[in-house]
Structures are given as structure tokens and as C-alpha cells.
Design an enzyme around this catalytic site. Structure first.
Site, PDB file in Angstrom:
ATOM      1  CB  SER A 117      -9.648 -17.972  24.071  1.00 50.09           C
ATOM      2  OG  SER A 117     -10.828 -18.443  23.447  1.00 50.09           O
ATOM      3  CE1 TYR A 177     -12.564 -14.326  26.775  1.00 50.80           C
ATOM      4  CE2 TYR A 177     -13.169 -15.643  24.853  1.00 50.80           C
ATOM      5  CZ  TYR A 177     -12.571 -15.534  26.097  1.00 50.80           C
ATOM      6  OH  TYR A 177     -11.961 -16.633  26.670  1.00 50.80           O
TER       7      TYR A 177
HETATM    8  N1  LIG Z   1     -14.037 -21.916  29.796  1.00 53.80           N
HETATM    9  C1  LIG Z   1     -13.736 -21.798  28.507  1.00 53.80           C
HETATM   10  O1  LIG Z   1     -14.446 -22.348  27.646  1.00 53.80           O
HETATM   11  C2  LIG Z   1     -12.504 -21.046  28.092  1.00 53.80           C
HETATM   12  C3  LIG Z   1     -12.085 -21.189  26.768  1.00 53.80           C
HETATM   13  C4  LIG Z   1     -10.960 -20.502  26.347  1.00 53.80           C
HETATM   14  C5  LIG Z   1     -10.279 -19.689  27.229  1.00 53.80           C
HETATM   15  N2  LIG Z   1     -10.715 -19.552  28.507  1.00 53.80           N
HETATM   16  C6  LIG Z   1      -9.942 -18.669  29.394  1.00 53.80           C
HETATM   17  O2  LIG Z   1      -9.502 -19.418  30.498  1.00 53.80           O
HETATM   18  C7  LIG Z   1      -9.367 -18.564  31.633  1.00 53.80           C
HETATM   19  C8  LIG Z   1     -10.119 -19.173  32.800  1.00 53.80           C
HETATM   20  O3  LIG Z   1     -11.467 -19.301  32.420  1.00 53.80           O
HETATM   21  P1  LIG Z   1     -12.511 -20.252  33.187  1.00 53.80           P
HETATM   22  O4  LIG Z   1     -13.535 -20.622  32.188  1.00 53.80           O
HETATM   23  O5  LIG Z   1     -11.784 -21.294  33.939  1.00 53.80           O
HETATM   24  O6  LIG Z   1     -13.175 -19.170  34.149  1.00 53.80           O
HETATM   25  P2  LIG Z   1     -13.949 -19.277  35.546  1.00 53.80           P
HETATM   26  O7  LIG Z   1     -14.268 -20.682  35.901  1.00 53.80           O
HETATM   27  O8  LIG Z   1     -15.054 -18.286  35.442  1.00 53.80           O
HETATM   28  O9  LIG Z   1     -12.838 -18.718  36.545  1.00 53.80           O
HETATM   29  C9  LIG Z   1     -12.317 -17.429  36.368  1.00 53.80           C
HETATM   30  C10 LIG Z   1     -11.254 -17.198  37.395  1.00 53.80           C
HETATM   31  O10 LIG Z   1     -10.708 -15.896  37.161  1.00 53.80           O
HETATM   32  C11 LIG Z   1     -10.871 -15.130  38.337  1.00 53.80           C
HETATM   33  N3  LIG Z   1     -11.180 -13.747  37.996  1.00 53.80           N
HETATM   34  C12 LIG Z   1     -12.106 -13.310  37.115  1.00 53.80           C
HETATM   35  N4  LIG Z   1     -12.119 -11.957  37.097  1.00 53.80           N
HETATM   36  C13 LIG Z   1     -11.186 -11.561  37.985  1.00 53.80           C
HETATM   37  C14 LIG Z   1     -10.734 -10.303  38.444  1.00 53.80           C
HETATM   38  N5  LIG Z   1     -11.250  -9.152  37.990  1.00 53.80           N
HETATM   39  N6  LIG Z   1      -9.759 -10.254  39.376  1.00 53.80           N
HETATM   40  C15 LIG Z   1      -9.246 -11.395  39.858  1.00 53.80           C
HETATM   41  N7  LIG Z   1      -9.632 -12.621  39.488  1.00 53.80           N
HETATM   42  C16 LIG Z   1     -10.599 -12.696  38.564  1.00 53.80           C
HETATM   43  C17 LIG Z   1     -11.977 -15.782  39.135  1.00 53.80           C
HETATM   44  O11 LIG Z   1     -11.764 -15.504  40.508  1.00 53.80           O
HETATM   45  P3  LIG Z   1     -12.984 -15.428  41.600  1.00 53.80           P
HETATM   46  O12 LIG Z   1     -14.074 -16.329  41.092  1.00 53.80           O
HETATM   47  O13 LIG Z   1     -12.361 -15.865  42.884  1.00 53.80           O
HETATM   48  O14 LIG Z   1     -13.385 -14.042  41.626  1.00 53.80           O
HETATM   49  C18 LIG Z   1     -11.787 -17.252  38.807  1.00 53.80           C
HETATM   50  O15 LIG Z   1     -10.807 -17.828  39.636  1.00 53.80           O
HETATM   51  C19 LIG Z   1      -9.882 -17.198  31.197  1.00 53.80           C
HETATM   52  O16 LIG Z   1      -8.794 -16.380  30.838  1.00 53.80           O
HETATM   53  C20 LIG Z   1     -10.736 -17.530  29.997  1.00 53.80           C
HETATM   54  O17 LIG Z   1     -10.841 -16.444  29.106  1.00 53.80           O
HETATM   55  C21 LIG Z   1     -11.808 -20.214  28.961  1.00 53.80           C
END
Ligand SMILES: NC(=O)c1ccc[n+]([C@@H]2O[C@H](COP(=O)([O-])OP(=O)(O)OC[C@H]3O[C@@H](n4cnc5c(N)ncnc54)[C@H](OP(=O)(O)O)[C@@H]3O)[C@@H](O)[C@H]2O)c1
Length: 238
Positions: free
Chosen positions: A136, A149
């Protein structure tokens, strides 16, 4: 990427879902991981609609036993691993208790360590493989409300470089992609506000991150390893 198999963790939603569909569109067979089987089935439908194939494996990777058993539950070697599953927590540091703190590090850090260690061994034996960790911009710059985080995502950056050093000589590339704000499951108002702080003045769609993951994972990026690639609208550039 025809003939290659990719595992994307946290592929039932957001960036992971888009990455799974992207890799399938590039020809890979995709193992979709998440906790929610219904959303997993939906992503498999989306992959099929894009002309791809795959299957779903469920596990809560924050749980020690499920994490340890996960490589065996997947049951096959991978050509590509995308360590994407993760969660965030933003707020004043003294509002985050020890249990949620441990949960953040279990999900965002321990999972990357364990799955990379597990799957890279077989990649190294075969002399090739590509691992992409999702960090991130919070792993590069300080965010006042994201101390824990940001700590997890800085750990992902450090592990990316060290794993690249460990497995590079055996032909396994390990890189990280570091997104800025992306419209996923987070509060859209917060994502909008963060987007306005980037040079491009907006947040990203998940597909804009997924296309970079698809490139870094692919043989087209054959000379890139140990890199942390910002995909953040220039937020960390100045
Ligand atoms: N969105 C942003 O602005 C952003 C920015 C920078 C980095 N990121 C990073 O990008 C990645 C994805 O983020 P996102 O925003 O796309 O998140 P999201 O839409 O909330 O999706 C998170 C995913 O991770 C899975 N997950 C979460 N906790 C878990 C656990 N304990 N065991 C197994 N699976 C788990 C969820 O599975 P289920 O829902 O099926 O449980 C879901 O598929 C993360 O690492 C996040 O830190 C996001």
C-alpha cells in the site's frame, strides 16, 4: 500465460477479484481464495465469462491452523502467487487494542510470510515462479491514522525484498505492488478524500491495480524482482 496456474488470495472482492479476472484473461488458470463461498462462486462465473477457468478454496488466513493447512488444501504447486488478502484499520493509535493489532499483523503480514515460504519452495525446485505482494502507499509514507496498518504494509515491503534475495537465484521473482486509494469495500467518502490528495486527484478502480499485478506476475516482467511498484496516482512521488 496459458498453461500457468495462479493463486490469488482475497479474490472474492475488490483488488483481488479484479486481479483474478485479469490473470484469467491473460490465460492463467486461477485459484480464487476467500472466506465467502458465494462471492467466490460469483468470481468464478466472472472468470468463465472472460473465457478463463479456475476453482475456489476457502480459508480464514488469520486463523493459525487454517493458514498452516492452506497450502495442502490448495493441493498443487503454483506458477504465480498473488498475496492480496488483507484488511485495514484507520484511527487514533490508542483506540486500537492488542487483539485487533495482532489480527492486522496475522492477516497482512504472517499470511504473506507463510504462503510465500510454502509456495516458493516448489517454484524454486522448478526454477521459475512469480510472487506479487499487495502492499500500500501506507507502506511508503506515514499516515497519521494508519500506524499499525502502515506497519503491516511496510513489513510486506521488507519481506518482498528479502524473499526476492532468498529465491532470486532459483529463478523466482518476488515483487510488490503498492496501491493508493482504491474503490473497494472501504467507505467511499474516505476513498474520495484520499483520492483528492493524489497527483491525479482521484482514487483508482480495482482494475487499474489489477492490470499492474497482471504485468508484474507475467513473463513480460521477466527482469523485475525485489521491486515495489507504486500504483497510487503519484501520491508518493512528491
Ligand atoms: N482499497 C484500497 O484503497 C487499498 C489501498 C492499498 C492497499 N490495499 C490492499 O489491497 C488488498 C485488497 O484490499 P481491498 O480493498 O480489495 O479489500 P476488500 O475489497 O475488503 O477485499 C479483501 C479480500 O481479502 C479477503 N480477506 C480479508 N481478511 C481475510 C482473512 N482473514 N482470511 C482470508 N481472506 C481474507 C476477503 O475475503 P472474504 O471477503 O471472502 O472474507 C476479500 O476477498 C489488501 O491487502 C489491502 O490492504 C487496498
Amino acid at each position: 500465460m496459458t498453461g500457468l496456474t495462479a493463486l490469488v488470495t482475497g479474490a472474492t472482492s475488490g483488488i483481488g477479484r479484479a486481479a483474478a479476472i485479469q490473470l484469467a484473461a491473460q490465460g492463467a488458470r486461477v485459484i480464487v481464495h476467500g472466506r465467502d463461498a458465494d462471492r467466490g462462486a460469483q468470481v468464478l462465473d466472472d472468470i468463465a465469462a472472460a473465457g478463463g477457468t479456475g476453482r475456489f478454496v476457502a480459508a480464514d488466513l488469520s486463523q493459525t491452523l487454517e493458514l498452516v493447512d492452506f497450502p495442502e488444501a490448495v493441493g498443487e504447486a503454483m506458477d504465480i502467487l498473488v498475496n492480496n488478502a488483507g484488511r485495514s484499520w484507520f484511527g487514533p493509535s490508542d483506540a486500537l487494542g492488542t487483539t485487533p493489532f495482532d489480527g492486522l499483523f496475522a492477516t497482512n503480514v504472517r499470511t504473506v510470510f507463510w504462503l510465500t515460504t510454502s509456495f516458493a519452495k516448489a517454484m524454486a525446485r522448478r526454477g521459475s515462479g512469480s510472487i506479487v505482494n499487495v502492499s500500500s502507499m501506507a507502506g511508503t509514507i506515514g499516515l497519521a491514522s494508519g500506524v499499525a496498518y502502515g506497519g503491516t504494509k511496510q513489513a510486506v515491503v521488507g519481506m518482498t525484498r528479502s524473499f526476492a534475495a532468498e529465491f532470486g537465484p532459483q529463478g523466482v521473482r518476488v515483487n510488490a505492488v503498492a496501491p493508493g486509494p482504491v474503490y473497494t469495500s472501504a467507505d467511499p467518502a474516505r476513498t474520495d478524500a484520499l483520492g483528492k490528495t493524489t497527483l491525479l486527484g482521484r482514487a483508482a478502480q480495482p482494475e487499474e491495480i489489477a492490470r499492474v499485478i497482471g504485468f508484474v506476475a507475467s513473463p513480460a516482467a521477466s527482469y523485475i524482482t525485489g521491486a515495489v511498484i507504486p500504483v497510487d496516482g503519484g501520491r508518493t512521488a512528491v
